[in-house]
Write an enzyme that holds these catalytic residues in place. Structure first.
Site, mmCIF file in Angstrom:
data_model
loop_
_atom_site.group_PDB
_atom_site.id
_atom_site.type_symbol
_atom_site.label_atom_id
_atom_site.label_comp_id
_atom_site.label_asym_id
_atom_site.label_seq_id
_atom_site.Cartn_x
_atom_site.Cartn_y
_atom_site.Cartn_z
ATOM 1 N N ARG A 36 0.823 -1.215 0.000
ATOM 2 C CA ARG A 36 0.000 0.000 0.000
ATOM 3 C C ARG A 36 0.858 1.267 0.000
ATOM 4 N NH1 ARG A 36 -5.317 1.835 1.659
ATOM 5 N NH2 ARG A 36 -5.213 3.694 2.959
ATOM 6 N N ILE A 62 -6.903 8.216 -0.905
ATOM 7 C CA ILE A 62 -6.908 6.757 -0.905
ATOM 8 C C ILE A 62 -7.700 6.349 0.336
ATOM 9 C CG2 ILE A 62 -4.666 6.735 0.290
ATOM 10 C CD1 ILE A 62 -4.094 4.036 -0.962
ATOM 11 N N SER A 63 -8.699 5.496 0.159
ATOM 12 C CA SER A 63 -9.582 5.128 1.266
ATOM 13 C C SER A 63 -8.824 4.389 2.362
ATOM 14 C CB SER A 63 -10.727 4.239 0.770
ATOM 15 O OG SER A 63 -11.556 4.928 -0.139
ATOM 16 N N GLN A 64 -9.341 4.484 3.582
ATOM 17 C CA GLN A 64 -8.718 3.768 4.687
ATOM 18 C C GLN A 64 -8.803 2.270 4.415
ATOM 19 O OE1 GLN A 64 -12.254 4.950 7.397
ATOM 20 N NE2 GLN A 64 -11.160 3.386 8.564
ATOM 21 N N PHE A 205 -17.124 9.693 1.639
ATOM 22 C CA PHE A 205 -16.267 9.646 0.466
ATOM 23 C C PHE A 205 -16.202 11.021 -0.199
ATOM 24 C CE2 PHE A 205 -16.812 5.146 0.867
ATOM 25 C CZ PHE A 205 -15.769 4.550 0.160
#
Length: 214
Positions: A36, A62-64, A205
């Site tokens: 990641r 970038i999403s958790q 989001f």
């Protein structure tokens, strides 16, 4: 002090994913192996495995890890499936789907992010990902239908073109909400008698921008 990405991934999986109920062994394995830290700017690499979204430029994130895992688990991806992703961003979610064996079609509206993601994914040898720059709310008609669709940005409704491009028995996961940056994660399952909707959990989001978004 040297940071060990492998150890960080192991902690991420155990402390952020397993502890919150993620059970799909394949999702856990992929996220435990995928680097990641290569999907964020070098200055943020040490924070890549934290329990939080991170900026990737152009006002996007970038999403958790937990949200990536949850959405991936909800999709129930099997090898060989054709998956459409709306909102390529850093390319991390695309990479997770590709590692699960999907043939991924991903659409990003921001040219710079699109170019960076394409280069990053190719550098990682992920050749089962097709990337294009376009209005994601229109889907990818020429490649439809899709077994699975995932949307990584929140809009006021589920774009009709995406439902139309979802194959029979397909699954679509998308954040939907009447106010920006505050949505409910929705699972749409296309059944013979029509789409079946269910709410999963509250999420936040970035905006889904386009003809069928904000």
């Amino acid at each position: 002090m040297r940071v060990d990405p492998k150890r960080q991934r192991e902690r991420m999986v155990s402390e952020q994913l397993v502890s919150r109920g993620i059970k799909d062994a394949r999702v856990l394995a992929v996220m435990g192996e995928l680097p990641r830290h290569l999907f964020v700017e070098e200055a943020l690499a040490r924070q890549a495995y934290m329990d939080a979204p991170l900026p990737i430029g152009e006002g996007q994130t970038i999403s958790q890890p937990y949200i990536v895992a949850l959405m991936s688990e909800l999709l129930m991806v099997e090898p060989g499936m054709k998956v459409l992703e709306i909102g390529t961003g850093s390319g991390y979610q695309s990479a997770v789907l590709a590692k699960l064996g999907a043939d991924v079609y991903t659409v990003e509206r921001i040219p710079k992010l699109c170019t960076r993601a394409r280069e990053r994914l190719l550098s990682l040898g992920l050749f089962n990902i097709h990337v294009k720059q376009d209005d994601g709310t229109l889907g990818w008609p020429s490649a439809a239908p899709f077994d699975r669709i995932i949307v990584t940005a929140g809009g006021p409704e589920v774009p009709a073109p995406l439902v139309e491009q979802l194959a029979e028995d397909g699954r679509l996961v998308i954040p939907v909400g009447s106010s920006r940056r505050s949505q409910r994660l929705i699972l749409v399952e296309r059944q013979p008698d029509g789409p079946q909707w269910s709410e999963v959990c509250p999420v936040a989001f970035v905006d889904l921008v386009g003809e069928h978004g904000w």
